[in-house]
Scaffold this active site. Structure first.
Site, PDB file in Angstrom:
ATOM      1  CD  GLU A  35      -2.617  -1.225   2.528  1.00 36.32           C
ATOM      2  OE1 GLU A  35      -4.112  -1.463   2.412  1.00 36.32           O
ATOM      3  OE2 GLU A  35      -1.849  -1.119   3.552  1.00 36.32           O
ATOM      4  CB  CYS A  65       3.213   7.402   3.196  1.00 37.29           C
ATOM      5  SG  CYS A  65       3.802   6.180   4.526  1.00 37.29           S
ATOM      6  CB  CYS A  72       7.242  -5.314   8.626  1.00 38.25           C
ATOM      7  SG  CYS A  72       8.560  -4.345   9.599  1.00 38.25           S
ATOM      8  CB  CYS A 115       6.510  -2.013  16.486  1.00 35.91           C
ATOM      9  SG  CYS A 115       8.348  -1.521  15.864  1.00 35.91           S
ATOM     10  CB  CYS A 149       3.161  -1.524  14.284  1.00 39.12           C
ATOM     11  SG  CYS A 149       3.178  -1.273  12.442  1.00 39.12           S
ATOM     12  N   GLY A 182       6.956  -1.822   6.385  1.00 39.59           N
ATOM     13  CA  GLY A 182       8.382  -2.353   6.026  1.00 39.59           C
ATOM     14  C   GLY A 182       9.218  -1.670   6.797  1.00 39.59           C
ATOM     15  CG  HIS A 223       7.896   4.602  18.891  1.00 38.84           C
ATOM     16  ND1 HIS A 223       7.311   5.832  18.621  1.00 38.84           N
ATOM     17  CD2 HIS A 223       7.695   3.830  17.906  1.00 38.84           C
ATOM     18  CE1 HIS A 223       7.090   5.513  17.105  1.00 38.84           C
ATOM     19  NE2 HIS A 223       7.495   4.447  16.881  1.00 38.84           N
ATOM     20  CG  ASN A 225      -3.546   6.543  13.799  1.00 38.32           C
ATOM     21  OD1 ASN A 225      -4.193   7.307  13.974  1.00 38.32           O
ATOM     22  ND2 ASN A 225      -2.333   6.676  13.168  1.00 38.32           N
ATOM     23  CB  CYS A 239       1.357   5.751  11.368  1.00 37.34           C
ATOM     24  SG  CYS A 239       1.590   7.266  10.809  1.00 37.34           S
TER      25      CYS A 239
HETATM   26  N1  SAH Z   1       9.721   0.452  10.069  1.00 33.02           N
HETATM   27  C1  SAH Z   1       9.995   2.011   9.850  1.00 33.02           C
HETATM   28  C2  SAH Z   1       8.873   2.602   9.124  1.00 33.02           C
HETATM   29  C3  SAH Z   1       7.323   2.047   8.957  1.00 33.02           C
HETATM   30  S1  SAH Z   1       6.369   2.480  10.547  1.00 33.02           S
HETATM   31  C4  SAH Z   1       9.670   2.671  11.102  1.00 33.02           C
HETATM   32  O1  SAH Z   1       9.751   1.763  12.322  1.00 33.02           O
HETATM   33  O2  SAH Z   1      10.141   3.825  11.567  1.00 33.02           O
HETATM   34  C5  SAH Z   1       6.221   4.358  10.294  1.00 33.02           C
HETATM   35  C6  SAH Z   1       6.030   4.903  11.825  1.00 33.02           C
HETATM   36  O3  SAH Z   1       4.749   4.653  12.275  1.00 33.02           O
HETATM   37  C7  SAH Z   1       6.764   4.541  13.030  1.00 33.02           C
HETATM   38  O4  SAH Z   1       7.212   5.559  13.521  1.00 33.02           O
HETATM   39  C8  SAH Z   1       5.780   3.613  13.618  1.00 33.02           C
HETATM   40  O5  SAH Z   1       6.316   3.257  14.803  1.00 33.02           O
HETATM   41  C9  SAH Z   1       4.690   4.433  13.645  1.00 33.02           C
HETATM   42  N2  SAH Z   1       3.554   3.678  13.724  1.00 33.02           N
HETATM   43  C10 SAH Z   1       3.298   2.323  13.761  1.00 33.02           C
HETATM   44  N3  SAH Z   1       1.947   2.095  14.254  1.00 33.02           N
HETATM   45  C11 SAH Z   1       1.311   3.008  14.510  1.00 33.02           C
HETATM   46  C12 SAH Z   1       0.039   3.345  15.066  1.00 33.02           C
HETATM   47  N4  SAH Z   1      -0.662   2.383  15.121  1.00 33.02           N
HETATM   48  N5  SAH Z   1      -0.299   4.525  15.176  1.00 33.02           N
HETATM   49  C13 SAH Z   1       0.592   5.647  14.933  1.00 33.02           C
HETATM   50  N6  SAH Z   1       1.928   5.228  14.566  1.00 33.02           N
HETATM   51  C14 SAH Z   1       2.218   4.094  14.409  1.00 33.02           C
END
Ligand code: SAH
Length: 340
Positions: free
Chosen positions: A89, A102, A109, A113, A116, A156, A213, A287, A330
């Site tokens: 996406e 984006c 991935c 986390c 996520c 990713g 984070h 989110n 995100c």
């Molecule tokens: N792997 C990379 C890029 C993808 S994630 C990274 O970790 O930076 C992009 C961003 O969105 C990251 O900062 C991630 O921690 C954040 N993110 C992931 N899930 C989220 C959510 N549910 N709400 C808000 N931000 C989120």
């Protein structure tokens, strides 16, 4: 066979030189692909017919396809089908300063986390550079407008696909490619230290964003498994070295998880950790998703956290929200086509 949209101009020059041809041919091909945006070699009329045929023999120019589009006011989410039937996406966002996209860098991935959604699908494979370039070309073609900035923050971990992501950046940054200025390109990583070091040696002026984070290693261990391999203190050291080497300000991303990482003590701890560094903190309202229990910090908690950072002398912003109505925000990028 290699896809032409994943070839850097320099590599194309070498290709022509290896055929005893002039290297400016690469420039001509780039103009056709990225300025005039033709889709086939036979339309490249200032290139001899035999050479057009040779190019078509040596490179494919196949495109991934848009299979679904969802939109709300300022956001469009695109679902793409790759040539091997995997899905990825990208999200287009309309800012007052222009359009940004984006893009995804992998199918799935492996970083795991805890908060996520995108990471619930384990990595299937790296994206090839052409698959990243084509996300932009297809969206630009769909909206008939130029995209001026790119964030590599979709599905990713871009630094876990280093070479392809770097080729992608060089192609879109090329003045004869998509000509997207390096300062308009942001790469976001959860903190792969060896690759951050390597990136600091590249002659590129892109923005680096670090998904931090957590203000201490115990908490980071709990929500980001990558912290087990690359500890917070080592990551901070690597960021400092990156800043020293590149002279570039780094963005620290901090997702606000209610009752997890958002209290006043943690704000003080974060301020102390980052004090004096050439960074700014981007607070990201979490989110929520139906599969994961974390909740978004209340706006009062976010405000309080922000005020503490500012009072401690840091620069901080709260991220503007896009696309939560269409699951494009995100961490929500996960195709419903892919089974859970
Ligand atoms: N792997 C990379 C890029 C993808 S994630 C990274 O970790 O930076 C992009 C961003 O969105 C990251 O900062 C991630 O921690 C954040 N993110 C992931 N899930 C989220 C959510 N549910 N709400 C808000 N931000 C989120």
């Amino acid at each position: 066979m290699r896809n032409i949209y994943g070839i850097k101009r320099q590599d194309l020059e070498e290709y022509f030189l290896s055929k005893d041809l002039k290297k400016y041919k690469a420039l001509q091909v780039f103009e056709w692909l990225y300025e005039k945006k033709v889709r086939s070699f036979s339309e490249m009329t200032n290139i001899k017919k035999e050479l057009q045929e040779e190019l078509a023999k040596d490179f494919t120019n196949q495109f991934i396809t848009i299979v679904k589009k969802q939109e709300d006011k300022l956001t469009k989410k695109y679902l793409f089908k790759l040539l091997d039937d995997n899905y990825i996406e990208a999200v287009l966002m309309e800012h007052d300063y222009g359009l940004s996209i984006c893009v995804s860098s992998e199918v799935g991935c492996n970083m795991g986390c805890a908060f996520c959604e995108s990471g619930r699908l384990k990595k299937v494979r790296n994206l090839e550079s052409y698959e990243m370039v084509e996300q932009i070309l297809l969206v630009e073609n769909d909206i008939k407008k130029r995209i001026s900035s790119v964030v590599i923050m979709g599905i990713g971990e871009p630094l876990d696909n280093y070479d392809n992501v770097l080729d992608f950046i060089k192609i879109i940054n090329d003045a004869k490619g998509l000509a997207i200025g390096a300062r308009h390109i942001t790469l976001s990583t959860c903190g792969l230290i060896p690759q951050i070091k390597k990136l600091s040696e590249e002659p590129l002026q892109i923005n680096l964003a670090i998904s931090l984070h957590a203000p201490n290693t115990q908490l980071r261990d709990k929500i980001m498994p990558i912290n087990k391999a690359y500890k917070l203190d080592e990551l901070i050291k690597a960021i400092k070295e990156y800043i020293d080497k590149t002279n570039r300000r780094v963005t620290i991303e901090y997702v606000m998880l209610n009752g997890v990482n958002d209290n006043e003590t943690q704000a003080m701890e974060l301020a102390k950790l980052l004090k004096g560094m050439n960074i700014y903190v981007n607070l990201i309202p979490y989110n929520e998703t139906s599969h994961i229990d974390y909740k978004r910090s209340t706006s009062e908690r976010i405000k309080k956290f922000y005020d503490i950072l500012i009072k401690q002398g840091l620069t901080a912003t709260t991220r503007k929200e896009f696309g939560s109505n269409i699951d494009a925000a995100c961490g929500q990028l996960r195709s419903k086509e892919v089974k859970s």
